[in-house]
Design a protein around this motif. Structure first.
Motif, short mmCIF file in Angstrom:
data_model
loop_
_atom_site.label_atom_id
_atom_site.label_comp_id
_atom_site.label_asym_id
_atom_site.label_seq_id
_atom_site.Cartn_x
_atom_site.Cartn_y
_atom_site.Cartn_z
N GLN A 138 3.98 9.03 12.39
CA GLN A 138 5.06 9.53 11.71
C GLN A 138 4.94 9.21 10.22
OE1 GLN A 138 7.96 7.64 14.45
NE2 GLN A 138 8.51 9.63 15.13
N THR A 139 4.91 7.91 10.09
CA THR A 139 4.84 7.50 8.60
C THR A 139 3.72 8.08 7.77
OG1 THR A 139 5.57 5.34 9.17
CG2 THR A 139 4.32 5.26 7.17
N ALA A 140 2.36 8.13 8.21
CA ALA A 140 1.36 8.79 7.66
C ALA A 140 1.72 10.29 7.31
CB ALA A 140 0.18 8.69 8.45
N GLY A 141 2.51 10.96 8.15
CA GLY A 141 2.73 12.22 7.94
C GLY A 141 3.74 12.31 6.77
N GLN A 142 4.78 11.47 7.07
CA GLN A 142 5.74 11.49 5.87
C GLN A 142 4.99 11.06 4.32
OE1 GLN A 142 8.34 8.48 7.52
NE2 GLN A 142 9.28 9.59 8.99
N LEU A 143 4.09 10.29 4.46
CA LEU A 143 3.46 9.95 3.27
C LEU A 143 2.97 11.13 2.70
CD1 LEU A 143 2.25 6.02 3.95
CD2 LEU A 143 4.15 7.01 2.25
N LEU A 144 2.35 11.91 3.39
CA LEU A 144 1.68 12.92 3.00
C LEU A 144 2.70 14.26 2.38
CD1 LEU A 144 -1.34 13.29 5.75
CD2 LEU A 144 -1.40 13.22 3.32
N LYS A 145 3.69 14.04 2.56
CA LYS A 145 4.85 14.80 2.08
C LYS A 145 5.36 14.19 0.59
CE LYS A 145 7.01 15.62 5.79
NZ LYS A 145 8.38 16.00 6.77
N THR A 146 5.52 12.85 0.62
CA THR A 146 6.21 12.23 -0.43
C THR A 146 5.62 11.69 -1.38
OG1 THR A 146 6.41 10.26 0.96
CG2 THR A 146 8.23 11.83 1.34
N LYS A 147 4.30 11.02 -1.17
CA LYS A 147 3.55 10.47 -2.27
C LYS A 147 2.85 11.36 -3.06
CE LYS A 147 4.01 6.01 -1.14
NZ LYS A 147 4.24 4.85 -2.15
N PRO A 148 3.00 11.07 -4.47
CA PRO A 148 2.44 12.22 -5.23
C PRO A 148 0.84 12.03 -5.24
CG PRO A 148 2.97 10.31 -6.40
CD PRO A 148 3.63 10.20 -5.05
N LEU A 149 0.23 13.05 -5.77
CA LEU A 149 -1.23 13.42 -5.77
C LEU A 149 -2.07 12.48 -6.40
CD1 LEU A 149 -3.77 15.39 -5.26
CD2 LEU A 149 -3.26 16.45 -7.33
N GLU A 150 -1.45 11.88 -7.70
CA GLU A 150 -2.42 10.67 -8.04
C GLU A 150 -2.19 9.58 -7.18
OE1 GLU A 150 -4.02 10.67 -11.04
OE2 GLU A 150 -3.53 13.06 -10.74
N ASP A 151 -1.41 9.22 -6.43
CA ASP A 151 -1.48 8.22 -5.54
C ASP A 151 -2.54 8.36 -4.52
OD1 ASP A 151 0.92 7.33 -6.76
OD2 ASP A 151 2.08 6.97 -5.14
N TRP A 152 -2.78 9.53 -3.97
CA TRP A 152 -3.78 9.70 -3.04
C TRP A 152 -5.09 9.79 -3.58
CZ3 TRP A 152 -2.62 9.13 1.93
CH2 TRP A 152 -1.61 9.50 2.07
N LYS A 153 -5.33 10.27 -4.84
CA LYS A 153 -6.52 10.19 -5.59
C LYS A 153 -6.97 8.76 -5.59
CE LYS A 153 -6.57 14.45 -8.20
NZ LYS A 153 -6.79 15.02 -9.55
N ALA A 154 -6.02 7.90 -6.04
CA ALA A 154 -6.23 6.54 -6.29
C ALA A 154 -6.70 6.03 -4.97
CB ALA A 154 -5.20 5.59 -6.99
N TYR A 155 -5.97 6.11 -3.95
CA TYR A 155 -6.08 5.41 -2.62
C TYR A 155 -7.32 6.12 -1.90
CZ TYR A 155 -5.53 5.05 2.47
OH TYR A 155 -5.71 4.61 3.74
#
Length: 682
Positions: free
Chosen positions: A293-310
């Motif tokens: 559930q948290t993973a799904g929420q993060l994919l909706k709330t975290k900005p693209l730059e966060d995902w690129k870094a991660y």
């Protein structure tokens, strides 16, 4: 599993000092006795049996700068490494047929040992994957990149795997487990003690330094490290603690794809699984729904730059050990020195052999057993397994807390446990795995892809109950609840510095019969394994009253181990380690009764002043002959379901009446526990 801290090959010689010992008598034999030589008789057995049994060996075998611990497995692996190194060097020089195992072993070794080439390549082997992440235009594209990296071996955000259905062991299914953290587990993100806070600070530096190696300036690297830490901390908040992961019912949630989509609104799992190569999955077993559930929420709330870094961090961290020296050293500094306490990195050739084991373990295993596990050794341990099983059956029949109907089912389960001894009857076929001399990282990636596809190919097909999950050269063993089997690799039986033919039964029954065979059998009846039936299904086969009485005994061993304090203030987690502690205790008492049927026990002759029973207990302690750096010990207490070695000896011994009798343990000694507090399970 029997062992902890490391999974290592075994078989070599070692030398220990011989203490000045009052036990030396006229019946002592001229040839060195490895149990006697390891003793530290300045320590009373009733105060610290671990140190009494292993103290001189530990004093004579300091921890090397490149290691976080030194023990029986560490000491003996060097000779196996030498043998495997020779095999690999010969394969690298041979003009082996393309596609043959020898060609793969040789090419993996050759490019792995080419440090000049690795340094020239830098991050080039993973550059296409870095470019893929950099090219992301929206968060909606992130799942596609994660799906692409899963087969490569990167477990960013999600943790899919293939395994037997816990409630229908004849079916292979897809599981989803919590994953995606760069620190060992959730506690590292939240514990407030000084040691853990320092590790978090060092982790931030490590992530930033890794970004700098990829070409980012200091300001950008620090900002991206903070992004990684924030995202991982969010995942950690929804990750379960170590002890909570041991409850099979609480970690079993079968869902249809539609239900999984509902759990994580906005995610299209059918498409996502398709991108991973999963063939038409209709159901999935989710271990920790709140994590997804948290993973799904993060994919909706975290900005693209966060995902690129991660994603950049997760990818680079996965392959850092296969890249150029700056990446290798930075990776070692954090995961080797900060977390484990090692002072210098291990020689390259040993690291390459470890990678080769992961990639081509069965190919190496075929060579190993041909030379180092002879038929007469296999026959001895096949017989030993039968004797320990027979002793366990007697224990089940005699326990006073289990009802007669449940005993019938327990005995049926015991006799249906399949023992796998030494090595598999068939080996993995690596013909579709491409190994060449382009780069070490490329070979590791392709090996990971091969392994991923190997697992996916099991979906929708009958379960292969003959398969092994360890190679024969692995110094370990395991019980598999879904198969109701014990798997005992050849290396688990080898005694360092001693030919099998020269090992007396007391040593063998303690070292192999108790700490390996009896231990693994007991896992079928510990707090977790006992929840699986004879066919390997998660199913309650106990009466309610029997389960209640069993759980009362489990609570006793949990309380006992919760009371052990290490490193001034850290405690063993009695709940997380309960299964292993139960298996240690069970292995000791069951193995002892099997040993009592031998000629050596019945004759009662002393060797080096030691009675057969004393040698049996020392043989058990031999399996935990090791010492560990404080950093590594602290990490183990947070992440491992096994207790530290000292307490895998002293803990169960304090509950065994025969130990008290053998060594004259009296009230007032540190290991002494009154009868009423001693744990009795099996």
């Amino acid at each position: 599993m029997k062992k902890t801290l490391f999974l290592l090959p075994l078989l070599a010689a070692f030398v220990t000092g011989c203490p000045s010992n009052s036990l030396k008598t006229a019946d002592s034999e001229a040839k060195p006795d490895l149990l006697y030589a390891a003793l530290d008789t300045t320590v009373a057995p009733g105060d610290d049996f671990f140190s009494y049994a292993n103290g001189t060996w530990i004093k004579n075998n300091p921890i090397p700068a490149s290691e976080s611990n030194m023990g029986i497995g560490r000491k003996v692996q060097d000779e196996v490494y030498a043998r495997l190194r020779q095999t690999s060097e010969e394969a690298a020089k041979a003009n082996a047929a393309a596609g043959s195992n020898q060609q793969k072993i040789g090419d993996f070794w050759a490019v792995g040992m080419d440090s000049v080439k690795a340094d020239q390549l830098g991050a080039a082997p993973i550059q296409p994957e870095l470019d893929r992440i950099a090219a992301l235009k929206s968060v909606a594209e992130v799942p596609g990149v994660i799906a692409h990296e899963i087969p490569l071996g990167v477990r960013a955000l999600i943790g899919p795997r293939v395994g037997q259905d816990d409630k229908n062991s004849d079916k292979m299914v897809l599981y989803l487990r919590q994953s995606g953290l760069g620190l060992p587990n959730r506690d590292y993100y939240f514990n407030t003690d000084t040691r853990t806070k320092n590790i978090r600070a060092e982790y931030l530096k490590h992530v930033a330094n890794t970004f700098k190696l990829l070409g980012q300036d200091s300001t950008t690297a620090k900002a991206n490290a903070a992004r990684v830490m924030a995202l991982e901390t969010s995942l950690a908040k929804s990750s379960r603690k170590l002890e909570a992961l041991r409850d099979p019912y609480a970690n079993y949630h079968k869902m249809s794809i539609a239900q999984l989509d509902k759990l994580t609104p906005g995610l299209d799992w059918k498409t996502w699984f398709g991108q991973m190569g999963v063939p038409n999955a209709d159901t999935v077993i989710v271990g920790q729904p709140e994590f997804y559930q948290t993973a799904g929420q993060l994919l909706k709330t975290k900005p693209l730059e966060d995902w690129k870094a991660y994603l950049t961090w997760q990818l680079t961290a996965t392959f850092a050990a296969q890249l150029s020296q700056p990446f290798v050293q930075e990776n070692f500094h954090f995961y080797g020195t900060v977390l484990r306490g090692a002072k210098e990195i291990r020689p390259r050739w040993k690291r390459v052999l470890d990678m080769q084991e992961d990639a081509l373990g069965d190919a190496l295993g075929q060579l190993f057993v041909k030379e180092y596990f002879k038929p007469e050794a296999k026959a001895r341990y096949d017989t030993l397994v039968k004797n320990v099983v027979a002793a366990f059956a007697e224990h089940i029949q005699k326990v006073d807390w289990m009802s007669a109907p449940t005993k019938v089912v327990a005995l049926d389960k015991l006799h249906k446990i399949t023992p796998k001894v030494g090595y598999p009857n068939k080996w993995k076929d690596y013909s579709s795995l491409k190994i060449d001399r382009s780069s070490l990282a490329a070979n590791v990636m392709r090996a990971n892809q091969w392994q991923w596809q190997y697992q996916l190919n099991k979906l929708g097909k009958p379960v292969d109950r003959t398969e092994w999950e360890m190679t024969p050269q692995t110094y370990n063993a395991y019980y598999n609840g879904s198969n109701n089997e014990i798997v005992l690799p050849a290396a688990a039986f080898a005694v360092p510095g001693l030919l099998d033919a020269d090992a007396d039964d007391a040593l063998v029954y303690g070292y192999a019969g108790a700490s390996t065979i009896g231990h693994e059998l007991t896992h079928g009846f510990d707090d977790e394994g006992s929840q699986y039936d004879a066919h390997g299904n998660l199913h309650e086969w106990w009466s309610k009253d029997d389960r209640k009485r069993f759980n009362q005994r489990v609570a006793g061993i949990v309380k006992q181990f919760n009371g052990y304090t290490l490193l001034d203030s850290l405690h063993i987690n009695g709940r997380a380690t309960a299964g292993e502690n139960i298996a240690d205790l069970g292995g000791i008492v069951i193995g002892l009764d099997a040993f009592k049927k031998t000629k050596q026990y019945k004759e009662g002759k002393k060797i080096k002043g030691l009675t057969p029973t004393q040698r049996y207990f020392l043989g058990y302690a031999l399996g935990w002959q090791m010492h560990v750096r404080d950093e590594s010990l602290a990490s183990q207490l947070l992440t491992d379901v096994h207790s530290p070695a000292q307490y895998r000896v002293n803990g169960p011994m304090a509950d065994v009446p025969a130990f008290y009798e053998a060594f004259g343990v009296k009230p007032g000694q540190k290991l002494y526990r009154p009868d009423s507090t001693r744990v009795v399970i099996w």
